[in-house]
Design a protein around this motif. Structure first.
Motif, mmCIF file in Angstrom:
data_model
loop_
_atom_site.group_PDB
_atom_site.id
_atom_site.type_symbol
_atom_site.label_atom_id
_atom_site.label_comp_id
_atom_site.label_asym_id
_atom_site.label_seq_id
_atom_site.Cartn_x
_atom_site.Cartn_y
_atom_site.Cartn_z
ATOM 1 N N UNK A 121 -3.949 -72.079 1.760
ATOM 2 C CA UNK A 121 -4.020 -72.471 3.168
ATOM 3 C C UNK A 121 -5.090 -73.555 3.324
ATOM 4 N N UNK A 122 -4.636 -74.790 3.503
ATOM 5 C CA UNK A 122 -5.528 -75.931 3.638
ATOM 6 C C UNK A 122 -6.069 -76.017 5.061
ATOM 7 N N UNK A 123 -5.202 -75.773 6.021
ATOM 8 C CA UNK A 123 -5.584 -75.754 7.436
ATOM 9 C C UNK A 123 -5.152 -74.405 7.979
ATOM 10 N N UNK A 124 -6.107 -73.558 8.376
ATOM 11 C CA UNK A 124 -5.742 -72.223 8.884
ATOM 12 C C UNK A 124 -4.820 -72.313 10.091
ATOM 13 N N UNK A 125 -3.999 -71.301 10.249
ATOM 14 C CA UNK A 125 -3.023 -71.248 11.338
ATOM 15 C C UNK A 125 -3.705 -71.294 12.693
ATOM 16 N N UNK A 126 -3.168 -72.127 13.577
ATOM 17 C CA UNK A 126 -3.601 -72.213 14.965
ATOM 18 C C UNK A 126 -2.365 -72.019 15.815
ATOM 19 N N UNK A 158 5.601 -76.089 -3.111
ATOM 20 C CA UNK A 158 5.966 -76.627 -1.812
ATOM 21 C C UNK A 158 4.741 -76.699 -0.903
ATOM 22 N N UNK A 159 4.855 -77.543 0.124
ATOM 23 C CA UNK A 159 3.859 -77.621 1.191
ATOM 24 C C UNK A 159 4.575 -77.334 2.503
ATOM 25 N N UNK A 160 3.991 -76.446 3.302
ATOM 26 C CA UNK A 160 4.527 -76.085 4.612
ATOM 27 C C UNK A 160 3.580 -76.622 5.676
ATOM 28 N N UNK A 161 4.141 -77.302 6.663
ATOM 29 C CA UNK A 161 3.347 -77.865 7.756
ATOM 30 C C UNK A 161 3.958 -77.426 9.080
ATOM 31 N N UNK A 162 3.105 -77.001 10.008
ATOM 32 C CA UNK A 162 3.513 -76.714 11.386
ATOM 33 C C UNK A 162 2.808 -77.723 12.272
ATOM 34 N N UNK A 163 3.574 -78.439 13.066
ATOM 35 C CA UNK A 163 2.986 -79.482 13.903
ATOM 36 C C UNK A 163 3.584 -79.452 15.312
ATOM 37 N N UNK A 164 2.787 -79.887 16.288
ATOM 38 C CA UNK A 164 3.229 -80.052 17.676
ATOM 39 C C UNK A 164 3.290 -81.552 17.934
ATOM 40 N N UNK A 165 4.485 -82.153 18.004
ATOM 41 C CA UNK A 165 4.588 -83.595 18.199
ATOM 42 C C UNK A 165 4.413 -84.044 19.648
ATOM 43 N N UNK A 166 4.143 -83.116 20.539
ATOM 44 C CA UNK A 166 4.120 -83.425 21.968
ATOM 45 C C UNK A 166 2.721 -83.311 22.566
ATOM 46 N N UNK A 167 1.763 -84.014 22.002
ATOM 47 C CA UNK A 167 0.384 -83.911 22.472
ATOM 48 C C UNK A 167 0.023 -85.160 23.256
ATOM 49 N N UNK A 220 5.101 -83.627 26.409
ATOM 50 C CA UNK A 220 6.318 -84.282 25.937
ATOM 51 C C UNK A 220 6.574 -85.585 26.676
ATOM 52 N N UNK A 221 6.113 -85.654 27.909
ATOM 53 C CA UNK A 221 6.322 -86.872 28.696
ATOM 54 C C UNK A 221 5.343 -87.958 28.273
ATOM 55 N N UNK A 222 4.101 -87.565 28.038
ATOM 56 C CA UNK A 222 3.060 -88.523 27.653
ATOM 57 C C UNK A 222 2.460 -88.041 26.334
ATOM 58 N N UNK A 223 3.113 -88.393 25.235
ATOM 59 C CA UNK A 223 2.637 -87.932 23.930
ATOM 60 C C UNK A 223 1.896 -89.045 23.191
ATOM 61 N N UNK A 224 0.927 -89.638 23.883
ATOM 62 C CA UNK A 224 0.189 -90.753 23.312
ATOM 63 C C UNK A 224 -0.727 -90.344 22.157
ATOM 64 N N UNK A 225 -1.081 -89.077 22.043
ATOM 65 C CA UNK A 225 -1.877 -88.626 20.900
ATOM 66 C C UNK A 225 -0.969 -88.293 19.718
ATOM 67 N N UNK A 226 0.299 -88.315 19.944
ATOM 68 C CA UNK A 226 1.383 -88.128 19.002
ATOM 69 C C UNK A 226 1.561 -86.716 18.491
ATOM 70 N N UNK A 227 0.588 -86.156 17.806
ATOM 71 C CA UNK A 227 0.818 -84.796 17.349
ATOM 72 C C UNK A 227 -0.474 -84.092 16.989
ATOM 73 N N UNK A 228 -0.337 -82.792 16.883
ATOM 74 C CA UNK A 228 -1.454 -81.947 16.482
ATOM 75 C C UNK A 228 -0.930 -80.999 15.407
ATOM 76 N N UNK A 229 -1.608 -80.985 14.274
ATOM 77 C CA UNK A 229 -1.192 -80.126 13.171
ATOM 78 C C UNK A 229 -1.774 -78.736 13.397
ATOM 79 N N UNK A 230 -0.921 -77.710 13.283
ATOM 80 C CA UNK A 230 -1.321 -76.334 13.556
ATOM 81 C C UNK A 230 -1.447 -75.470 12.311
ATOM 82 N N UNK A 231 -0.918 -75.945 11.166
ATOM 83 C CA UNK A 231 -0.970 -75.111 9.968
ATOM 84 C C UNK A 231 -0.535 -75.933 8.772
ATOM 85 N N UNK A 232 -1.259 -75.815 7.671
ATOM 86 C CA UNK A 232 -0.848 -76.456 6.427
ATOM 87 C C UNK A 232 -1.100 -75.480 5.283
#
Length: 184
Positions: A152-157, A114-123, A126-138
């Motif tokens: 761990x491909x992308x260390x936890x942030x 499996x692959x686990x991803x943690x992402x913030x889609x509100x970058x 939430x009102x102005x999410x023009x950058x769309x998202x930031x990945x915090x962990x893979x």
């Protein structure tokens, strides 16, 4: 004088408000903003802008299956243990370190990855999410349900929303791989 105003339900014009009244009004307005953000956050939990609904025919969604994740942030010196549940609000200090993620899969054994991803889609917000998202962990190549044995491909942030950007959604996604993947 403030007690009399309160007992009468009277709010004097701003020029005649005491410093305490001004502070209470700002506090009440801020509390209303927080409650509005909470309600918006609960409404956004459908995540329709992130993944299509299960059962829809777009983006191969008919192949998506749901599995429950249990996500627990262990306490540290500054915070207590926090279990993540849909819609709960967690302080950034409580999520500074990687969480313990557990789940049960229908596939047994360690031959399924499996692959686990943690992402913030509100970058950036939430009102102005023009950058769309930031990945915090893979974490990829997780054998079965043993996240700690994955790569761990992308260390936890931890959560790091910009100042005054409001509440952010942080989304954990778990994908079953068709095979063990190479990091290259």
């Amino acid at each position: 004088c403030d007690k009399i105003h309160v007992s009468l339900g009277y709010v004097p014009p701003e020029a005649y408000q005491s410093p305490r009244q001004k502070e209470e009004i700002i506090s009440a307005e801020r509390q209303q903003e927080i409650e509005k953000y909470k309600m918006d956050l609960y409404a956004d939990l459908s995540l329709g802008d992130i993944l299509p609904p299960l059962g829809s025919k777009s983006n191969n969604a008919e192949q998506l299956q749901s599995v429950s994740l249990k996500i627990v942030y262990p306490g540290n010196d500054d915070s207590i243990e926090v279990e993540v549940k849909e819609g709960n609000i967690v302080n950034p200090s409580g999520v500074a370190n990687a969480p313990l993620v557990t789940y049960q899969t229908q596939s047994s054994g360690t031959s399924t990855y499996f692959t686990l991803i943690l992402t913030d889609p509100d970058v950036p917000s939430r009102i102005k999410h023009n950058l769309r998202e930031s990945v915090h962990w893979v974490v990829m190549n997780i054998p079965g349900d043993r996240v700690e044995d994955g790569v761990e491909v992308l260390p936890y942030l931890g959560a790091a929303p910009p100042y005054a950007s409001g509440l952010h959604r942080y989304v954990f996604l778990l994908f079953q791989q068709t095979q063990e993947l190479s990091r290259e």
